[in-house]
Design a protein around this motif. Structure first.
Motif, short mmCIF file in Angstrom:
data_model
loop_
_atom_site.label_atom_id
_atom_site.label_comp_id
_atom_site.label_asym_id
_atom_site.label_seq_id
_atom_site.Cartn_x
_atom_site.Cartn_y
_atom_site.Cartn_z
N ASP A 196 5.84 12.30 -10.03
CA ASP A 196 7.11 13.03 -10.02
C ASP A 196 7.43 13.67 -8.67
OD1 ASP A 196 7.72 12.37 -12.59
OD2 ASP A 196 6.82 14.16 -13.46
N ASP A 197 6.52 13.56 -7.71
CA ASP A 197 6.83 14.06 -6.37
C ASP A 197 7.84 13.16 -5.66
OD1 ASP A 197 5.16 16.17 -6.67
OD2 ASP A 197 3.51 15.31 -5.52
N ARG A 198 8.01 11.95 -6.14
CA ARG A 198 8.98 11.01 -5.57
C ARG A 198 10.14 10.85 -6.53
NH1 ARG A 198 5.44 11.54 -2.32
NH2 ARG A 198 4.55 10.02 -0.89
N VAL B 270 12.81 5.73 -6.02
CA VAL B 270 11.75 5.33 -5.10
C VAL B 270 10.58 4.74 -5.88
CG1 VAL B 270 10.07 6.21 -3.43
CG2 VAL B 270 12.44 6.97 -3.33
N ARG B 271 10.25 5.35 -7.01
CA ARG B 271 9.15 4.82 -7.81
C ARG B 271 9.49 3.46 -8.40
NH1 ARG B 271 9.09 10.26 -10.25
NH2 ARG B 271 9.92 9.22 -12.07
N THR B 272 10.75 3.27 -8.81
CA THR B 272 11.15 1.97 -9.35
C THR B 272 11.12 0.90 -8.27
OG1 THR B 272 12.56 3.12 -10.94
CG2 THR B 272 12.95 0.78 -10.64
N ALA B 273 11.59 1.24 -7.07
CA ALA B 273 11.53 0.28 -5.96
C ALA B 273 10.09 -0.03 -5.58
CB ALA B 273 12.29 0.83 -4.75
N LEU C 283 0.82 -1.22 0.00
CA LEU C 283 0.00 0.00 0.00
C LEU C 283 0.85 1.27 0.00
CD1 LEU C 283 -3.07 -0.94 2.23
CD2 LEU C 283 -2.92 -0.76 -0.25
N PRO C 284 1.92 1.37 0.83
CA PRO C 284 2.80 2.55 0.69
C PRO C 284 3.49 2.61 -0.67
CG PRO C 284 3.17 1.50 2.81
CD PRO C 284 2.28 0.59 2.02
N ALA C 285 3.80 1.44 -1.24
CA ALA C 285 4.42 1.43 -2.57
C ALA C 285 3.45 1.96 -3.62
CB ALA C 285 4.87 0.01 -2.92
N ILE C 286 2.18 1.59 -3.49
CA ILE C 286 1.17 2.12 -4.43
C ILE C 286 1.05 3.64 -4.26
CG2 ILE C 286 -1.30 2.13 -4.93
CD1 ILE C 286 -1.28 -0.89 -4.36
N ALA C 287 1.12 4.11 -3.02
CA ALA C 287 1.06 5.56 -2.79
C ALA C 287 2.26 6.26 -3.43
CB ALA C 287 0.99 5.85 -1.30
#
Length: 177
Positions: free
Chosen positions: A32-34, A38-41, A22-26
């Protein structure tokens, strides 16, 4: 063991894994805020859990266990590859950040025109105050004859003042132009 029991176990594990996916989906929804790493992980994490959930569904739908195992293994391998890519992206982002901060660095902060003697006087005044308070507390503590208390007060005052003098001299020598 029947496929139904394995499917229920897989569903339970997948449901309890919500603390990761769920945090990964967020993070993925933030866009682009992350940072890209982080988005790839986060994509790797979601892929792992989605492959496990799909494998659980296949255990219910297909009589053989091999398709479910193949889906789970494919999700694991793809997730590991994404995680390696995220690590490389993170290293590149840190390198870029260090370069940008280095470009902003203007060098050491110039020292003020304060002479070293002013710092030495400051150390001596603080040492005098601390040694005086220590000697006064020894004298006012009471108990016993006055002569040994005077000797202890004088000795401690000399030792504390000497220590502050040495620290002040070291500081003055270090700040000499």
């Amino acid at each position: 063991m029947s496929h139904t029991v394995l499917a229920i176990g897989t569903a339970a594990i997948t449901a309890s894994g919500c603390v990761w996916y769920l945090p990964a989906i967020a993070d993925l929804q933030a866009g682009d805020d992350r940072p890209r790493s982080v988005r790839t992980a986060a994509a790797a994490c979601v892929l792992w859990w989605a492959a496990l959930a799909l494998a659980g569904g296949l255990l219910l739908a297909v009589p053989a266990w091999q398709p479910a195992a193949q889906v789970a293994l494919a999700g694991l391998v793809a997730g590991v590859l994404l995680r390696i890519r995220a690590f490389a992206q993170s290293r590149a982002e840190r390198r870029e950040d260090r370069l940008r901060w280095a470009m902003l660095d203007a060098g050491p902060v110039p020292r003020g025109p304060r002479p070293a003697a002013v710092a030495l006087v400051g150390w001596l005044l603080v040492g005098l105050a601390v040694s005086s308070l220590g000697a006064l507390s020894i004298l006012l503590a009471g108990g016993g004859a006055l002569a040994p208390r005077l000797a202890a007060a004088a000795g401690s005052a000399v030792a504390v003042s000497g220590a502050f003098l040495l620290v002040g001299l070291g500081n003055a020598r270090r700040h000499r132009p």
